[in-house]
Scaffold this motif. Structure first.
Motif, PDB file in Angstrom:
ATOM      1  N   GLY A 241      10.501  15.144   5.679  1.00  0.00           N
ATOM      2  CA  GLY A 241      10.587  14.428   4.419  1.00  0.00           C
ATOM      3  C   GLY A 241      10.425  12.929   4.570  1.00  0.00           C
ATOM      4  N   ARG A 242      10.006  12.487   5.751  1.00  0.00           N
ATOM      5  CA  ARG A 242       9.878  11.052   6.027  1.00  0.00           C
ATOM      6  C   ARG A 242       8.406  10.656   6.078  1.00  0.00           C
ATOM      7  NH1 ARG A 242      14.203   8.296   8.495  1.00  0.00           N
ATOM      8  NH2 ARG A 242      12.767   7.201   9.840  1.00  0.00           N
ATOM      9  N   ALA A 243       8.093   9.583   5.376  1.00  0.00           N
ATOM     10  CA  ALA A 243       6.708   9.121   5.293  1.00  0.00           C
ATOM     11  C   ALA A 243       6.258   8.456   6.586  1.00  0.00           C
ATOM     12  CB  ALA A 243       6.552   8.145   4.130  1.00  0.00           C
ATOM     13  N   LYS A 306       7.822   8.366   0.448  1.00  0.00           N
ATOM     14  CA  LYS A 306       7.798   9.790   0.749  1.00  0.00           C
ATOM     15  C   LYS A 306       6.394  10.220   1.146  1.00  0.00           C
ATOM     16  CE  LYS A 306      11.451  10.909  -2.588  1.00  0.00           C
ATOM     17  NZ  LYS A 306      11.777  11.693  -3.815  1.00  0.00           N
ATOM     18  N   PRO A 307       6.281  11.303   1.945  1.00  0.00           N
ATOM     19  CA  PRO A 307       4.954  11.839   2.245  1.00  0.00           C
ATOM     20  C   PRO A 307       4.208  12.162   0.952  1.00  0.00           C
ATOM     21  CG  PRO A 307       6.612  12.875   3.631  1.00  0.00           C
ATOM     22  CD  PRO A 307       7.357  12.069   2.615  1.00  0.00           C
ATOM     23  N   GLY A 308       2.932  11.808   0.924  1.00  0.00           N
ATOM     24  CA  GLY A 308       2.132  12.029  -0.272  1.00  0.00           C
ATOM     25  C   GLY A 308       2.037  10.829  -1.184  1.00  0.00           C
ATOM     26  N   ASP A 309       2.952   9.842  -1.015  1.00  0.00           N
ATOM     27  CA  ASP A 309       2.852   8.609  -1.808  1.00  0.00           C
ATOM     28  C   ASP A 309       1.585   7.847  -1.433  1.00  0.00           C
ATOM     29  OD1 ASP A 309       5.237   9.157  -3.025  1.00  0.00           O
ATOM     30  OD2 ASP A 309       6.407   7.654  -1.930  1.00  0.00           O
ATOM     31  N   GLU A 310       0.982   7.195  -2.423  1.00  0.00           N
ATOM     32  CA  GLU A 310      -0.161   6.316  -2.163  1.00  0.00           C
ATOM     33  C   GLU A 310       0.333   4.881  -2.081  1.00  0.00           C
ATOM     34  OE1 GLU A 310      -3.408   6.688  -4.853  1.00  0.00           O
ATOM     35  OE2 GLU A 310      -4.119   8.565  -3.976  1.00  0.00           O
ATOM     36  N   VAL A 311      -0.120   4.153  -1.069  1.00  0.00           N
ATOM     37  CA  VAL A 311       0.323   2.783  -0.883  1.00  0.00           C
ATOM     38  C   VAL A 311      -0.845   1.949  -0.368  1.00  0.00           C
ATOM     39  CG1 VAL A 311       1.118   3.234   1.482  1.00  0.00           C
ATOM     40  CG2 VAL A 311       2.112   1.338   0.193  1.00  0.00           C
ATOM     41  N   THR A 312      -0.875   0.686  -0.784  1.00  0.00           N
ATOM     42  CA  THR A 312      -1.914  -0.230  -0.314  1.00  0.00           C
ATOM     43  C   THR A 312      -1.472  -0.877   0.990  1.00  0.00           C
ATOM     44  OG1 THR A 312      -2.653  -0.724  -2.556  1.00  0.00           O
ATOM     45  CG2 THR A 312      -3.256  -2.304  -0.840  1.00  0.00           C
ATOM     46  N   VAL A 313      -2.313  -0.779   1.997  1.00  0.00           N
ATOM     47  CA  VAL A 313      -2.053  -1.411   3.292  1.00  0.00           C
ATOM     48  C   VAL A 313      -2.983  -2.606   3.442  1.00  0.00           C
ATOM     49  CG1 VAL A 313      -2.148  -1.130   5.796  1.00  0.00           C
ATOM     50  CG2 VAL A 313      -1.309   0.742   4.358  1.00  0.00           C
ATOM     51  N   VAL A 314      -2.396  -3.766   3.688  1.00  0.00           N
ATOM     52  CA  VAL A 314      -3.175  -4.980   3.943  1.00  0.00           C
ATOM     53  C   VAL A 314      -3.235  -5.181   5.452  1.00  0.00           C
ATOM     54  CG1 VAL A 314      -3.353  -7.469   3.545  1.00  0.00           C
ATOM     55  CG2 VAL A 314      -2.419  -5.982   1.750  1.00  0.00           C
ATOM     56  N   TYR A 315      -4.423  -5.454   5.968  1.00  0.00           N
ATOM     57  CA  TYR A 315      -4.589  -5.601   7.411  1.00  0.00           C
ATOM     58  C   TYR A 315      -5.623  -6.671   7.714  1.00  0.00           C
ATOM     59  CZ  TYR A 315      -8.782  -2.805   6.548  1.00  0.00           C
ATOM     60  OH  TYR A 315     -10.000  -2.358   6.061  1.00  0.00           O
ATOM     61  N   GLU A 316      -5.622  -7.118   8.946  1.00  0.00           N
ATOM     62  CA  GLU A 316      -6.622  -8.068   9.424  1.00  0.00           C
ATOM     63  C   GLU A 316      -7.512  -7.387  10.449  1.00  0.00           C
ATOM     64  OE1 GLU A 316      -4.708 -11.527  10.922  1.00  0.00           O
ATOM     65  OE2 GLU A 316      -3.896 -12.140   8.964  1.00  0.00           O
ATOM     66  N   ARG A 317      -8.821  -7.619  10.317  1.00  0.00           N
ATOM     67  CA  ARG A 317      -9.788  -7.055  11.259  1.00  0.00           C
ATOM     68  C   ARG A 317     -10.829  -8.136  11.564  1.00  0.00           C
ATOM     69  NH1 ARG A 317     -12.779  -1.835   9.256  1.00  0.00           N
ATOM     70  NH2 ARG A 317     -10.714  -0.925   9.713  1.00  0.00           N
ATOM     71  N   ALA A 318     -10.898  -8.514  12.820  1.00  0.00           N
ATOM     72  CA  ALA A 318     -11.864  -9.534  13.239  1.00  0.00           C
ATOM     73  C   ALA A 318     -11.740 -10.803  12.404  1.00  0.00           C
ATOM     74  CB  ALA A 318     -13.286  -8.981  13.162  1.00  0.00           C
ATOM     75  N   GLY A 319     -10.500 -11.214  12.120  1.00  0.00           N
ATOM     76  CA  GLY A 319     -10.260 -12.461  11.405  1.00  0.00           C
ATOM     77  C   GLY A 319     -10.394 -12.371   9.906  1.00  0.00           C
ATOM     78  N   ARG A 323      -8.143  -4.259   2.837  1.00  0.00           N
ATOM     79  CA  ARG A 323      -7.160  -3.451   2.132  1.00  0.00           C
ATOM     80  C   ARG A 323      -7.592  -1.996   2.164  1.00  0.00           C
ATOM     81  NH1 ARG A 323      -3.730  -6.343  -1.546  1.00  0.00           N
ATOM     82  NH2 ARG A 323      -4.073  -8.590  -1.307  1.00  0.00           N
ATOM     83  N   ALA A 324      -6.617  -1.117   2.276  1.00  0.00           N
ATOM     84  CA  ALA A 324      -6.910   0.310   2.267  1.00  0.00           C
ATOM     85  C   ALA A 324      -5.828   1.029   1.482  1.00  0.00           C
ATOM     86  CB  ALA A 324      -6.961   0.858   3.694  1.00  0.00           C
ATOM     87  N   THR A 325      -6.227   1.992   0.681  1.00  0.00           N
ATOM     88  CA  THR A 325      -5.272   2.837  -0.034  1.00  0.00           C
ATOM     89  C   THR A 325      -4.989   4.060   0.823  1.00  0.00           C
ATOM     90  OG1 THR A 325      -6.075   2.089  -2.189  1.00  0.00           O
ATOM     91  CG2 THR A 325      -4.801   4.142  -2.129  1.00  0.00           C
ATOM     92  N   VAL A 326      -3.743   4.186   1.268  1.00  0.00           N
ATOM     93  CA  VAL A 326      -3.363   5.242   2.199  1.00  0.00           C
ATOM     94  C   VAL A 326      -2.471   6.256   1.498  1.00  0.00           C
ATOM     95  CG1 VAL A 326      -2.198   5.771   4.374  1.00  0.00           C
ATOM     96  CG2 VAL A 326      -3.489   3.626   4.128  1.00  0.00           C
ATOM     97  N   THR A 327      -2.827   7.527   1.620  1.00  0.00           N
ATOM     98  CA  THR A 327      -1.924   8.605   1.197  1.00  0.00           C
ATOM     99  C   THR A 327      -1.048   8.948   2.401  1.00  0.00           C
ATOM    100  OG1 THR A 327      -3.562   9.484  -0.348  1.00  0.00           O
ATOM    101  CG2 THR A 327      -1.757  10.949   0.290  1.00  0.00           C
ATOM    102  N   LEU A 328       0.227   8.643   2.286  1.00  0.00           N
ATOM    103  CA  LEU A 328       1.109   8.717   3.440  1.00  0.00           C
ATOM    104  C   LEU A 328       1.270  10.149   3.957  1.00  0.00           C
ATOM    105  CD1 LEU A 328       3.854   6.216   2.267  1.00  0.00           C
ATOM    106  CD2 LEU A 328       2.091   5.826   4.013  1.00  0.00           C
ATOM    107  N   GLY A 329       1.329  10.258   5.275  1.00  0.00           N
ATOM    108  CA  GLY A 329       1.576  11.532   5.920  1.00  0.00           C
ATOM    109  C   GLY A 329       3.056  11.705   6.178  1.00  0.00           C
ATOM    110  N   GLU A 330       3.383  12.619   7.092  1.00  0.00           N
ATOM    111  CA  GLU A 330       4.772  12.931   7.412  1.00  0.00           C
ATOM    112  C   GLU A 330       5.049  12.632   8.881  1.00  0.00           C
ATOM    113  OE1 GLU A 330       7.945  16.622   6.903  1.00  0.00           O
ATOM    114  OE2 GLU A 330       5.874  16.808   6.221  1.00  0.00           O
TER     115      GLU A 330
END
Length: 331
Positions: A241-243, A306-319, A323-330
Protein backbone atom coordinates in the motif's frame (compact mmCIF):
# COMPACT_ATOMS: atom_id res chain seq x y z
CA UNK A 1 -30.14 44.70 44.87
CA UNK A 2 -28.78 43.66 41.52
CA UNK A 3 -25.36 43.34 43.06
CA UNK A 4 -26.73 41.18 45.87
CA UNK A 5 -28.52 38.84 43.47
CA UNK A 6 -25.39 38.48 41.40
CA UNK A 7 -23.33 37.72 44.47
CA UNK A 8 -25.76 35.11 45.71
CA UNK A 9 -25.93 33.47 42.29
CA UNK A 10 -22.15 33.34 42.12
CA UNK A 11 -21.91 31.62 45.51
CA UNK A 12 -24.51 29.10 44.46
CA UNK A 13 -22.73 28.57 41.15
CA UNK A 14 -19.45 28.22 43.02
CA UNK A 15 -20.82 25.43 45.20
CA UNK A 16 -22.17 23.69 42.11
CA UNK A 17 -18.86 24.00 40.29
CA UNK A 18 -16.92 22.76 43.30
CA UNK A 19 -19.20 19.78 43.61
CA UNK A 20 -19.06 19.00 39.89
CA UNK A 21 -15.26 19.17 39.59
CA UNK A 22 -14.45 16.22 41.91
CA UNK A 23 -17.28 14.24 40.32
CA UNK A 24 -15.88 14.80 36.81
CA UNK A 25 -12.36 13.96 37.99
CA UNK A 26 -13.58 10.75 39.61
CA UNK A 27 -15.42 9.75 36.46
CA UNK A 28 -12.30 10.33 34.34
CA UNK A 29 -10.20 8.35 36.81
CA UNK A 30 -12.74 5.52 36.63
CA UNK A 31 -12.49 5.61 32.82
CA UNK A 32 -8.69 5.36 32.98
CA UNK A 33 -8.78 2.44 35.38
CA UNK A 34 -11.42 0.60 33.35
CA UNK A 35 -9.38 0.95 30.16
CA UNK A 36 -6.20 -0.21 31.90
CA UNK A 37 -7.95 -3.28 33.34
CA UNK A 38 -9.38 -4.08 29.92
CA UNK A 39 -6.33 -3.54 27.68
CA UNK A 40 -3.21 -4.15 29.78
CA UNK A 41 -3.60 -7.96 29.73
CA UNK A 42 -3.20 -7.75 25.93
CA UNK A 43 0.15 -5.92 26.16
CA UNK A 44 3.34 -7.97 26.51
CA UNK A 45 7.05 -7.47 27.05
CA UNK A 46 9.35 -8.89 24.37
CA UNK A 47 12.93 -9.83 25.24
CA UNK A 48 15.48 -10.42 22.48
CA UNK A 49 19.21 -10.95 22.87
CA UNK A 50 20.13 -7.31 22.41
CA UNK A 51 16.85 -5.45 22.78
CA UNK A 52 13.73 -5.15 24.87
CA UNK A 53 10.37 -3.84 23.74
CA UNK A 54 6.64 -4.35 23.88
CA UNK A 55 3.99 -6.07 21.81
CA UNK A 56 0.23 -6.48 21.47
CA UNK A 57 -1.66 -9.77 21.43
CA UNK A 58 -3.19 -9.76 17.95
CA UNK A 59 -5.38 -12.88 17.95
CA UNK A 60 -6.23 -15.99 19.96
CA UNK A 61 -3.75 -18.10 17.96
CA UNK A 62 -0.75 -16.52 19.69
CA UNK A 63 0.23 -13.90 17.11
CA UNK A 64 1.76 -10.75 18.59
CA UNK A 65 2.38 -7.55 16.63
CA UNK A 66 5.30 -5.28 17.46
CA UNK A 67 7.91 -3.03 15.83
CA UNK A 68 10.48 -4.46 13.42
CA UNK A 69 13.20 -2.63 15.33
CA UNK A 70 12.19 -4.50 18.50
CA UNK A 71 12.83 -7.91 16.91
CA UNK A 72 15.89 -6.74 14.96
CA UNK A 73 17.63 -9.74 13.40
CA UNK A 74 16.45 -12.13 16.10
CA UNK A 75 14.19 -15.10 15.40
CA UNK A 76 13.43 -16.33 18.93
CA UNK A 77 12.09 -14.36 21.90
CA UNK A 78 10.84 -14.52 25.44
CA UNK A 79 7.43 -12.95 25.97
CA UNK A 80 6.07 -11.86 29.35
CA UNK A 81 2.50 -10.75 29.89
CA UNK A 82 1.71 -7.57 31.80
CA UNK A 83 0.52 -9.67 34.73
CA UNK A 84 4.09 -10.87 35.19
CA UNK A 85 3.54 -14.58 34.71
CA UNK A 86 6.26 -16.95 33.53
CA UNK A 87 7.95 -15.95 30.27
CA UNK A 88 6.70 -17.72 27.14
CA UNK A 89 8.80 -18.61 24.10
CA UNK A 90 7.95 -17.18 20.68
CA UNK A 91 9.38 -17.16 17.17
CA UNK A 92 9.43 -14.60 14.40
CA UNK A 93 6.82 -14.95 11.64
CA UNK A 94 8.25 -12.09 9.61
CA UNK A 95 9.35 -8.48 9.91
CA UNK A 96 8.49 -5.63 7.56
CA UNK A 97 11.16 -2.97 8.20
CA UNK A 98 9.72 -0.64 5.54
CA UNK A 99 6.85 0.11 7.93
CA UNK A 100 8.74 -0.88 11.12
CA UNK A 101 6.26 -3.65 11.93
CA UNK A 102 6.68 -7.34 12.73
CA UNK A 103 4.66 -10.32 13.89
CA UNK A 104 5.90 -13.03 16.23
CA UNK A 105 4.00 -16.15 17.36
CA UNK A 106 3.93 -17.89 20.72
CA UNK A 107 5.11 -21.48 20.60
CA UNK A 108 2.16 -22.46 22.77
CA UNK A 109 -0.95 -20.42 23.48
CA UNK A 110 -1.72 -20.03 27.19
CA UNK A 111 -5.26 -20.28 28.43
CA UNK A 112 -7.04 -16.95 28.63
CA UNK A 113 -4.80 -15.14 26.12
CA UNK A 114 -6.68 -11.93 25.35
CA UNK A 115 -6.37 -10.24 21.94
CA UNK A 116 -6.59 -6.46 21.89
CA UNK A 117 -9.34 -4.56 20.08
CA UNK A 118 -8.10 -2.25 17.32
CA UNK A 119 -9.90 1.02 16.59
CA UNK A 120 -10.54 3.04 13.44
CA UNK A 121 -7.59 5.31 12.67
CA UNK A 122 -9.85 7.58 10.61
CA UNK A 123 -11.68 8.57 13.80
CA UNK A 124 -8.52 9.61 15.66
CA UNK A 125 -8.49 13.36 16.21
CA UNK A 126 -6.43 16.01 17.96
CA UNK A 127 -7.20 16.43 21.64
CA UNK A 128 -8.35 12.87 22.28
CA UNK A 129 -7.09 11.47 25.57
CA UNK A 130 -4.85 8.43 25.07
CA UNK A 131 -2.87 6.00 27.22
CA UNK A 132 0.44 4.46 26.17
CA UNK A 133 1.00 0.95 27.54
CA UNK A 134 4.19 -1.06 27.42
CA UNK A 135 7.49 -1.79 29.13
CA UNK A 136 9.53 1.44 29.20
CA UNK A 137 13.03 0.72 30.49
CA UNK A 138 11.92 -2.83 31.26
CA UNK A 139 9.16 -1.72 33.66
CA UNK A 140 6.49 -4.06 32.33
CA UNK A 141 2.84 -3.10 32.52
CA UNK A 142 3.55 0.64 32.66
CA UNK A 143 0.97 3.23 31.58
CA UNK A 144 1.43 6.89 30.66
CA UNK A 145 -1.25 9.41 29.74
CA UNK A 146 -1.49 12.21 27.19
CA UNK A 147 -3.46 13.42 24.21
CA UNK A 148 -3.33 13.07 20.45
CA UNK A 149 -1.22 16.11 19.58
CA UNK A 150 -1.53 15.77 15.79
CA UNK A 151 -2.36 13.29 13.06
CA UNK A 152 -1.01 12.67 9.58
CA UNK A 153 2.65 13.15 10.51
CA UNK A 154 5.33 11.74 8.21
CA UNK A 155 8.37 10.70 10.22
CA UNK A 156 11.72 9.23 9.17
CA UNK A 157 13.46 6.91 11.62
CA UNK A 158 17.18 6.93 12.03
CA UNK A 159 19.23 3.74 11.89
CA UNK A 160 21.06 4.54 15.10
CA UNK A 161 19.87 2.75 18.20
CA UNK A 162 18.46 -0.12 16.18
CA UNK A 163 16.03 1.90 14.04
CA UNK A 164 15.07 0.56 10.62
CA UNK A 165 15.55 3.84 8.74
CA UNK A 166 11.91 3.66 7.59
CA UNK A 167 9.92 6.67 6.48
CA UNK A 168 6.39 6.22 7.82
CA UNK A 169 3.39 8.28 6.80
CA UNK A 170 0.15 9.18 8.59
CA UNK A 171 1.61 8.69 12.06
CA UNK A 172 -0.14 9.79 15.24
CA UNK A 173 1.72 12.35 17.34
CA UNK A 174 1.08 12.09 21.08
CA UNK A 175 2.14 13.79 24.29
CA UNK A 176 1.99 10.47 26.18
CA UNK A 177 5.52 9.62 27.29
CA UNK A 178 7.25 7.12 24.98
CA UNK A 179 10.54 5.79 26.28
CA UNK A 180 12.88 2.96 25.24
CA UNK A 181 10.93 -0.25 25.76
CA UNK A 182 7.56 1.33 24.87
CA UNK A 183 8.17 0.53 21.21
CA UNK A 184 5.70 -2.03 19.90
CA UNK A 185 3.20 -1.43 22.71
CA UNK A 186 -0.27 0.07 22.60
CA UNK A 187 -1.60 3.60 22.22
CA UNK A 188 -5.17 3.30 23.47
CA UNK A 189 -8.26 5.53 23.49
CA UNK A 190 -10.76 5.73 26.33
CA UNK A 191 -12.99 3.20 24.56
CA UNK A 192 -10.28 0.60 25.18
CA UNK A 193 -9.30 0.42 21.51
CA UNK A 194 -5.72 0.32 20.24
CA UNK A 195 -5.39 3.25 17.85
CA UNK A 196 -1.66 2.95 17.24
CA UNK A 197 1.66 1.34 18.11
CA UNK A 198 4.12 3.69 19.87
CA UNK A 199 7.26 3.56 17.77
CA UNK A 200 9.61 6.44 18.45
CA UNK A 201 10.11 9.69 20.30
CA UNK A 202 11.30 12.89 18.69
CA UNK A 203 14.91 13.86 19.30
CA UNK A 204 16.26 17.33 19.95
CA UNK A 205 19.70 18.12 18.48
CA UNK A 206 20.13 20.83 21.12
CA UNK A 207 19.86 18.09 23.77
CA UNK A 208 22.62 16.11 22.13
CA UNK A 209 20.11 13.94 20.29
CA UNK A 210 18.16 13.15 23.44
CA UNK A 211 14.42 12.65 23.40
CA UNK A 212 12.24 15.74 23.15
CA UNK A 213 9.74 15.45 26.04
CA UNK A 214 6.09 15.13 25.07
CA UNK A 215 6.63 14.39 21.37
CA UNK A 216 6.15 10.76 20.43
CA UNK A 217 4.82 8.99 17.37
CA UNK A 218 2.67 5.90 16.84
CA UNK A 219 1.94 3.87 13.70
CA UNK A 220 -1.83 4.10 13.09
CA UNK A 221 -3.99 1.03 13.71
CA UNK A 222 -5.14 0.89 10.08
CA UNK A 223 -1.59 0.32 8.84
CA UNK A 224 -0.89 -2.12 11.67
CA UNK A 225 -3.88 -4.24 10.68
CA UNK A 226 -3.08 -4.03 6.96
CA UNK A 227 0.44 -5.36 7.53
CA UNK A 228 -0.33 -7.81 10.35
CA UNK A 229 -3.28 -9.40 8.55
CA UNK A 230 -1.09 -10.17 5.53
CA UNK A 231 1.72 -11.58 7.67
CA UNK A 232 -0.68 -13.80 9.64
CA UNK A 233 -2.37 -15.03 6.45
CA UNK A 234 0.57 -15.35 4.04
CA UNK A 235 3.67 -15.19 6.21
CA UNK A 236 4.77 -12.00 4.44
CA UNK A 237 3.54 -8.64 3.19
CA UNK A 238 2.07 -9.07 -0.28
CA UNK A 239 0.53 -5.62 -0.73
CA UNK A 240 2.38 -2.79 0.99
CA UNK A 241 0.00 0.00 0.00
CA UNK A 242 3.04 2.28 -0.19
CA UNK A 243 3.75 4.42 -3.23
CA UNK A 244 7.07 4.22 -5.06
CA UNK A 245 8.86 5.66 -8.09
CA UNK A 246 10.60 2.29 -8.52
CA UNK A 247 14.05 3.82 -8.80
CA UNK A 248 17.41 3.47 -7.15
CA UNK A 249 18.66 6.92 -6.25
CA UNK A 250 21.21 8.86 -4.25
CA UNK A 251 21.39 12.34 -2.76
CA UNK A 252 23.49 14.82 -4.77
CA UNK A 253 25.13 18.03 -3.55
CA UNK A 254 25.36 21.44 -5.19
CA UNK A 255 28.48 23.60 -5.51
CA UNK A 256 28.07 24.69 -1.89
CA UNK A 257 27.95 21.07 -0.73
CA UNK A 258 24.28 21.39 0.14
CA UNK A 259 21.75 18.61 -0.72
CA UNK A 260 20.24 19.51 -4.07
CA UNK A 261 18.20 16.56 -5.27
CA UNK A 262 18.07 12.83 -5.88
CA UNK A 263 20.04 11.43 -8.79
CA UNK A 264 18.45 8.47 -10.54
CA UNK A 265 20.91 5.58 -10.53
CA UNK A 266 18.54 2.95 -11.90
CA UNK A 267 15.07 3.34 -13.42
CA UNK A 268 13.83 -0.01 -14.79
CA UNK A 269 11.72 0.38 -17.92
CA UNK A 270 8.81 -1.47 -16.29
CA UNK A 271 8.89 0.73 -13.16
CA UNK A 272 6.79 3.84 -12.54
CA UNK A 273 9.57 6.37 -13.27
CA UNK A 274 10.92 4.38 -16.22
CA UNK A 275 7.51 4.22 -17.88
CA UNK A 276 7.24 8.01 -17.53
CA UNK A 277 10.58 8.55 -19.29
CA UNK A 278 12.94 9.17 -16.40
CA UNK A 279 16.35 7.60 -16.82
CA UNK A 280 19.70 7.24 -15.01
CA UNK A 281 21.47 10.57 -14.59
CA UNK A 282 18.28 12.61 -14.10
CA UNK A 283 18.20 14.59 -10.85
CA UNK A 284 14.76 14.78 -9.21
CA UNK A 285 14.14 18.13 -7.52
CA UNK A 286 10.39 18.09 -6.88
CA UNK A 287 7.60 15.56 -6.44
CA UNK A 288 4.20 17.21 -6.77
CA UNK A 289 4.24 20.22 -4.44
CA UNK A 290 7.10 18.87 -2.31
CA UNK A 291 10.70 19.96 -2.94
CA UNK A 292 13.14 17.05 -3.10
CA UNK A 293 16.67 17.60 -1.80
CA UNK A 294 17.55 14.21 -0.31
CA UNK A 295 16.53 10.56 -0.44
CA UNK A 296 14.77 11.14 2.89
CA UNK A 297 12.72 14.07 1.59
CA UNK A 298 11.74 12.00 -1.46
CA UNK A 299 10.62 9.14 0.82
CA UNK A 300 8.63 11.57 2.96
CA UNK A 301 6.88 13.00 -0.11
CA UNK A 302 5.98 9.51 -1.31
CA UNK A 303 4.71 8.47 2.14
CA UNK A 304 1.67 10.73 1.78
CA UNK A 305 0.70 9.20 -1.59
CA UNK A 306 -0.72 5.88 -2.76
CA UNK A 307 0.10 3.46 -5.58
CA UNK A 308 -1.77 4.53 -8.69
CA UNK A 309 -1.69 8.25 -7.85
CA UNK A 310 -0.52 10.53 -10.65
CA UNK A 311 2.13 13.07 -9.69
CA UNK A 312 4.33 15.54 -11.54
CA UNK A 313 8.05 14.94 -11.14
CA UNK A 314 10.40 17.84 -11.83
CA UNK A 315 13.95 16.83 -12.75
CA UNK A 316 17.14 18.16 -14.28
CA UNK A 317 18.77 16.50 -17.29
CA UNK A 318 21.94 17.85 -18.87
CA UNK A 319 21.41 21.25 -17.23
CA UNK A 320 17.78 21.61 -18.34
CA UNK A 321 14.61 21.26 -16.35
CA UNK A 322 12.10 18.62 -17.36
CA UNK A 323 8.72 17.43 -16.13
CA UNK A 324 7.10 14.02 -16.22
CA UNK A 325 3.69 12.79 -15.12
CA UNK A 326 4.29 9.57 -13.19
CA UNK A 327 1.67 7.01 -12.20
CA UNK A 328 3.14 5.79 -8.95
CA UNK A 329 3.98 2.14 -8.45
CA UNK A 330 4.18 0.12 -5.24
CA UNK A 331 7.12 -0.37 -2.92
Amino acid sequence: MVGGCTSGSARQGGRSTQAAAPLAANELQDDYQAVIRDVLPSVVQIDATNSLGSGIVYDDKGHIVTNAHVVGRERAFKVTTATGKQALSAKLVTAYPEQDLAVIKLDSVPEGLKPARFGDSAKVDMGQIVLAMGSPLGLSGSVTQGIVSATGRTVSEGRTGGGTGATIGNMIQTSAAINPGNSGGALVNLDGEVIGIPTLAATDPELGGGSAPGIGFAIPASMVRTVADQIVKDGKVTDSGRAALNITGRTVLDDNYEPAGVAVVEAPAEGAAGRAGLRPGDVITRLGDAPVTTITSLSEALASLKPGDEVTVVYERAGREGRATVTLGEM
